[in-house]
Write an enzyme that holds these catalytic residues in place. Structure first.
Site, mmCIF file in Angstrom:
data_model
loop_
_atom_site.group_PDB
_atom_site.id
_atom_site.type_symbol
_atom_site.label_atom_id
_atom_site.label_comp_id
_atom_site.label_asym_id
_atom_site.label_seq_id
_atom_site.Cartn_x
_atom_site.Cartn_y
_atom_site.Cartn_z
ATOM 1 N N PRO A 259 59.756 17.484 56.353
ATOM 2 C CA PRO A 259 60.808 16.698 56.997
ATOM 3 C C PRO A 259 62.124 17.471 57.082
ATOM 4 O O PRO A 259 62.498 18.182 56.145
ATOM 5 C CB PRO A 259 60.946 15.484 56.075
ATOM 6 C CG PRO A 259 59.646 15.397 55.356
ATOM 7 C CD PRO A 259 59.186 16.809 55.187
ATOM 8 N N GLU A 260 62.808 17.328 58.213
ATOM 9 C CA GLU A 260 64.115 17.976 58.358
ATOM 10 C C GLU A 260 65.206 17.038 57.851
ATOM 11 O O GLU A 260 64.956 15.880 57.500
ATOM 12 C CB GLU A 260 64.318 18.385 59.816
ATOM 13 C CG GLU A 260 63.157 19.213 60.331
ATOM 14 C CD GLU A 260 63.541 20.326 61.280
ATOM 15 O OE1 GLU A 260 64.730 20.658 61.411
ATOM 16 O OE2 GLU A 260 62.616 20.892 61.900
ATOM 17 N N LYS B 108 67.817 18.787 52.377
ATOM 18 C CA LYS B 108 66.494 18.190 52.220
ATOM 19 C C LYS B 108 66.317 17.540 50.853
ATOM 20 O O LYS B 108 65.190 17.260 50.432
ATOM 21 C CB LYS B 108 65.414 19.246 52.472
ATOM 22 C CG LYS B 108 65.474 19.806 53.895
ATOM 23 C CD LYS B 108 64.354 20.783 54.173
ATOM 24 C CE LYS B 108 64.455 21.322 55.608
ATOM 25 N NZ LYS B 108 63.337 22.215 55.963
ATOM 26 N N ARG C 137 57.126 31.493 57.947
ATOM 27 C CA ARG C 137 57.144 30.329 58.833
ATOM 28 C C ARG C 137 56.945 30.787 60.262
ATOM 29 O O ARG C 137 57.392 31.870 60.654
ATOM 30 C CB ARG C 137 58.481 29.576 58.719
ATOM 31 C CG ARG C 137 58.790 29.034 57.330
ATOM 32 C CD ARG C 137 57.796 27.983 56.877
ATOM 33 N NE ARG C 137 57.801 26.819 57.746
ATOM 34 C CZ ARG C 137 58.646 25.801 57.610
ATOM 35 N NH1 ARG C 137 59.563 25.792 56.670
ATOM 36 N NH2 ARG C 137 58.556 24.759 58.439
#
Length: 268
Positions: A2-3, A52, A257
């Site tokens: 989740p951002e 986060k 990533r």
């Protein structure tokens, strides 16, 4: 993962649902049993997000820190009829207030910390575009001194807090910036524009609960990369035609990533 806007939405929701009253906190799974016991029955004074990280502040000074990681999620249930449902699955932390309850499953971190530890966590994080106290100058100072790729720097939570892979890929496309450009080659005006765009985009995400990054004039009907996912310029669209120029979107791994960009549009 989740951002940041998701954590801010959770903080707002938990503030509405639980703040100002005692909360029953337990750990049906057992892995947070001691932590739950430390705050069980205390009043939640406020819920906040930074990047986060989600923080639940309780009376007496104890703070529950949650980092959802890749798999973590909260689910909500209604207890206004007096019935509390049995936990389903591996519930790390259960919160039950006067009207609602919430179950946390699969977080990367769920722990009780004190004010000093809370300050230490914050000190390690960069400015959060969704916080009114954010200082973007501190992020640019770090970027301007680094030879790392700007795409890597935007994902570094010690540089910017809350920006994830979607916002990273999309904001660089929106500003036509080569993701491999060194931070030292990013101008102050360019970063100011990136920051302002992140603030605006993430506020939309906070308000609507989903990511909206494609400008109306560029939305030519190409579908989202998967059902229920956001329509994007480049994120998860490797091999698909760029919404602006038609060039095939590229992908590569950068610091573990997946990175996505348009090799024609992002040359600046």
């Amino acid at each position: 993962m989740p951002e940041g806007h998701i954590l801010h939405r959770l903080a707002r929701l938990h503030q509405r649902r639980f703040a100002g009253a005692p909360v029953r906190v337990s750990s049906p799974q057992g892995r947070f049993e001691a932590g739950a016991a430390a705050v069980d029955g205390r009043s939640l004074t406020r819920a906040e997000a930074w990047g986060k990280h989600l923080f639940h502040h309780y009376s007496g000074g104890a703070i529950v820190r949650v980092h959802l990681g890749i798999y973590g999620q909260f689910s909500e249930f209604d207890v206004r009829d007096g019935a509390v449902p049995e936990p389903v699955g591996q519930v790390r932390m259960r919160m039950v207030g006067a009207e609602y309850g919430s179950d946390l499953r699969g977080p990367a971190a769920c722990e009780v910390i004190d004010e000093a530890q809370h300050a230490d966590v914050i000190a390690r994080l960069g400015p959060d575009p969704l916080r009114t106290d954010a200082d973007p100058a501190s992020a640019f100072k770090r970027i301007a001194k680094s030879r790392k790729a700007i795409a890597a720097l935007l994902m570094d939570q010690s540089v910017l807090a809350g920006v994830g892979n979607v916002y990273r890929s999309e904001v660089l496309f929106r500003h036509r910036i080569d993701p491999y450009r060194p931070g030292t080659d990013v101008g102050e005006g360019e970063f100011a524009a990136i920051w302002a765009d992140l603030v605006a985009l993430m506020k939309v995400g906070l308000r609507r609960g989903n990511i909206v990054v494609v400008r109306p004039e560029d939305d030519h009907g190409a579908p989202a990369y998967a059902p229920g996912k956001p329509r994007t310029y480049v994120y998860r669209r490797a091999g698909e035609p760029c919404r602006v120029c038609g060039t095939a979107v590229r992908t590569a791994e950068l610091e573990g990533r997946n990175l996505f960009w348009c090799p024609s549009c992002q040359t600046g």
